[in-house]
Design a protein around this motif. Sequence first.
Motif, PDB file in Angstrom:
ATOM      1  N   UNK A 138       0.851  -1.191   0.000  1.00 18.15           N
ATOM      2  CA  UNK A 138       0.000   0.000   0.000  1.00 18.15           C
ATOM      3  C   UNK A 138       0.887   1.242   0.000  1.00 18.15           C
ATOM      4  N   UNK A 139       0.579   2.193  -0.859  1.00 23.81           N
ATOM      5  CA  UNK A 139       1.210   3.518  -0.860  1.00 23.81           C
ATOM      6  C   UNK A 139       0.123   4.528  -0.533  1.00 23.81           C
ATOM      7  N   UNK A 140       0.159   5.082   0.693  1.00 26.39           N
ATOM      8  CA  UNK A 140      -0.900   5.974   1.151  1.00 26.39           C
ATOM      9  C   UNK A 140      -0.796   7.350   0.489  1.00 26.39           C
ATOM     10  N   UNK A 141      -1.930   8.024   0.389  1.00 28.27           N
ATOM     11  CA  UNK A 141      -1.921   9.403  -0.091  1.00 28.27           C
ATOM     12  C   UNK A 141      -1.376  10.322   1.002  1.00 28.27           C
ATOM     13  N   UNK A 142      -0.981  11.515   0.620  1.00 25.32           N
ATOM     14  CA  UNK A 142      -0.558  12.544   1.571  1.00 25.32           C
ATOM     15  C   UNK A 142      -1.752  13.473   1.773  1.00 25.32           C
ATOM     16  N   UNK A 143      -2.433  13.379   2.922  1.00 29.80           N
ATOM     17  CA  UNK A 143      -3.728  14.061   3.074  1.00 29.80           C
ATOM     18  C   UNK A 143      -3.623  15.582   2.935  1.00 29.80           C
ATOM     19  N   UNK A 144      -4.677  16.156   2.360  1.00 25.70           N
ATOM     20  CA  UNK A 144      -4.848  17.605   2.276  1.00 25.70           C
ATOM     21  C   UNK A 144      -5.968  18.015   3.228  1.00 25.70           C
ATOM     22  N   UNK A 145      -6.295  19.292   3.205  1.00 23.20           N
ATOM     23  CA  UNK A 145      -7.332  19.799   4.100  1.00 23.20           C
ATOM     24  C   UNK A 145      -8.684  19.126   3.857  1.00 23.20           C
ATOM     25  N   UNK A 146      -8.975  18.775   2.588  1.00 20.95           N
ATOM     26  CA  UNK A 146     -10.268  18.168   2.312  1.00 20.95           C
ATOM     27  C   UNK A 146     -10.347  16.707   2.745  1.00 20.95           C
ATOM     28  N   UNK A 147      -9.245  16.171   3.305  1.00 18.60           N
ATOM     29  CA  UNK A 147      -9.268  14.835   3.896  1.00 18.60           C
ATOM     30  C   UNK A 147      -9.443  14.898   5.420  1.00 18.60           C
ATOM     31  N   UNK A 148      -9.779  16.068   5.953  1.00 20.58           N
ATOM     32  CA  UNK A 148      -9.799  16.263   7.412  1.00 20.58           C
ATOM     33  C   UNK A 148     -10.699  15.274   8.127  1.00 20.58           C
ATOM     34  N   UNK A 149     -11.783  14.818   7.477  1.00 18.94           N
ATOM     35  CA  UNK A 149     -12.752  13.943   8.143  1.00 18.94           C
ATOM     36  C   UNK A 149     -12.475  12.461   7.960  1.00 18.94           C
ATOM     37  N   UNK A 150     -11.340  12.116   7.362  1.00 22.18           N
ATOM     38  CA  UNK A 150     -10.966  10.704   7.286  1.00 22.18           C
ATOM     39  C   UNK A 150     -10.765  10.155   8.696  1.00 22.18           C
ATOM     40  N   UNK A 151     -11.207   8.927   8.918  1.00 21.40           N
ATOM     41  CA  UNK A 151     -11.152   8.311  10.243  1.00 21.40           C
ATOM     42  C   UNK A 151     -10.288   7.054  10.222  1.00 21.40           C
ATOM     43  N   UNK A 152     -10.045   6.520  11.402  1.00 18.09           N
ATOM     44  CA  UNK A 152      -9.371   5.220  11.486  1.00 18.09           C
ATOM     45  C   UNK A 152     -10.167   4.153  10.742  1.00 18.09           C
ATOM     46  N   UNK A 153     -11.468   4.253  10.797  1.00 17.93           N
ATOM     47  CA  UNK A 153     -12.309   3.287  10.094  1.00 17.93           C
ATOM     48  C   UNK A 153     -12.111   3.390   8.588  1.00 17.93           C
ATOM     49  N   UNK A 154     -11.898   4.595   8.065  1.00 13.53           N
ATOM     50  CA  UNK A 154     -11.587   4.741   6.645  1.00 13.53           C
ATOM     51  C   UNK A 154     -10.300   4.008   6.300  1.00 13.53           C
ATOM     52  N   UNK A 155      -9.281   4.170   7.150  1.00 10.97           N
ATOM     53  CA  UNK A 155      -8.003   3.509   6.875  1.00 10.97           C
ATOM     54  C   UNK A 155      -8.131   1.993   6.965  1.00 10.97           C
ATOM     55  N   UNK A 156      -9.035   1.508   7.821  1.00  9.10           N
ATOM     56  CA  UNK A 156      -9.255   0.062   7.895  1.00  9.10           C
ATOM     57  C   UNK A 156     -10.065  -0.440   6.702  1.00  9.10           C
ATOM     58  N   UNK A 157     -11.249   0.181   6.510  1.00  8.38           N
ATOM     59  CA  UNK A 157     -12.191  -0.345   5.522  1.00  8.38           C
ATOM     60  C   UNK A 157     -11.814   0.034   4.097  1.00  8.38           C
ATOM     61  N   UNK A 158     -11.532   1.324   3.875  1.00  6.77           N
ATOM     62  CA  UNK A 158     -11.229   1.793   2.530  1.00  6.77           C
ATOM     63  C   UNK A 158      -9.745   1.690   2.201  1.00  6.77           C
TER      64      UNK A 158
END
Length: 593
Positions: free
Chosen positions: A281-301
């Motif tokens: 997996x190569x993760x994205x580098x979050x921007x301001x519009x990713x502020x609402x990403x959660x731990x559940x997003x990292x698990x599920x998505x």
Amino acid sequence: MRDHQDIRPQEQTQSAETAADRHPYADLDRMSRAVLARNTGGVSPFSIYQAWNDWALHMSRAPGRQLELGERAVTNAFKVMADTAHNAFEPTDPPPFKPMAYDHRFTHAGWAKMPFRFWQQSFLATQDWWNHATEELRGLSEADSDRVRFMVRQALDVVSPSNLPISNPEIIEQTRKCGGQNILEGARHLTEDMIHTMTQARPEAPEDFRVGEDLACTPGQVVYRNDLFELIQYTPTTAKVQAEPILIVPAWIMKYYILDLSPHNSMIRYLVSQGFTVFAISWCNPERDHADLTLENYRKDGVMAAIDAISVIVPEQKIQAVGYCLGGTILSITAATMARDEDDRLASVTLLAAQTDFSEAGELLLFLDESQVAFLEDLMWAQGYLDRPQMSRTFATIRAEDLIYTRAVKRYWLGKEDLPSDLTVWNNDTTRMPAKMHSEYLRGLFLENRLTAGRFAVEGRVIALKDISVPLYVVGTESDHIAPWKSVYKIRLFSDCDLTFALTSSGHNGGIISEPGHPRRHYRVGHRGEGERYVDPDTWFASEPPIEGSWWTHWAKWLAGRSSGQTDAPQMGAPKAGYPVLGAAPGTYVFQT
């Protein structure tokens, strides 16, 4: 279309507490704290005050400890004076105070001569006194005691005689040798660094350390992409491969290629050469519009989406999952959830320097309490993420002697360039952390330790590490200050499955990147059968002799031993099933700044 699938949380129009429900002045409070946090590097001054206040009040009602400290101050002063007088006659005798094992500021031979020895010994005597003054005191919170000791260490590091040209023999010698040219070079370095700090511009990678050319250069293809990550499938180099593919889940606090550095020390390249089909997996580098990403997003998505993709590309085969650091934590959560839901697609789980219990999480806990977490939350609320410099400063201050002051002396006073290496280039290639995810991580895992306390819920239902039944291979590193090995080892308390624990020399990164042939490396390894009794870490350490060499070789054999045999290499991606090849490794997300 799976390419560029948008997995960001949908905007909430109704919630239990919206901006309209709160008093409008609440945001003013948060903004004022966010402004303050920017100026303090994200460190809460309220936590600092509380720690000093707790220590001072308990010390004020301990006359015995005060007398003891007064006696120690006098004793230390006499030791320094006696050493100064004795040194004139026996200059080769050892000094009474020695630096910590990790402190390399006083290694130059000139520190053994006067007056530099006097300055060094005075500094170390003061350091010794403060270490004793911040030891356990009846009634004093251990966390506050540790914080005061840490803050004193930071303050003393600022006034260390090694920092000043007039009191550092190495600087004096270099200045005399270079005719002052080192000072001019140091001024140039200082100017460059100040410009980079003010502009937040990243220094260009030096020659021979280009990402995609010299680093992260193991051949492969991106076979899946969504808003959160790219999945890379690596090209096989052997005629046959092990039937079970490997999925690598790196931490998203840094770029994934810590596990694919130069060709000679790339873990991914090594696994491919050993006949494994490897996905990473190569993760994205979050921007301001990713502020609402959660731990559940990292698990599920993230992790689950990667497992789903691999299950299609390599059908009817279980997956050997590998998680590094924070990636190992989310992998353990994923594995426990899959076990609860009777999803049996994992063949084994490997955790590299990854914590599941955070009650002994080392010096990072010095930065965390309710006030500190709330302070960071307000900072991230204003920004949408925790920025790169704010994280880098935290890690640097833990080992300020080497990572800040020793480097500053070499760069600004000795005029020496930083020697480039693949590890330092990667270390400078930092990422951001989404605000909501980082808040959940700090609160749910670090501050409240929910995962091993039986209070971590996924999709509304609590999970338990004890449900994991596949074999575990867990790796700790001896001098890890981010994930202390005894903290990593604690997974033995919370699991009953077949477990192999390996402890390798070096630190959080160096101990993991320990390729065969690396000099001066060793490891210990022990096995606990399913259902066997617990053995404490000190007893385990004493019973397992060190083995010279790289733990990679042992791990590769362990992985092969959990494979069902060799087979032909799978195709790259699965175009007909919706997983086409999207481009060559290392993909696009690794270049995001």
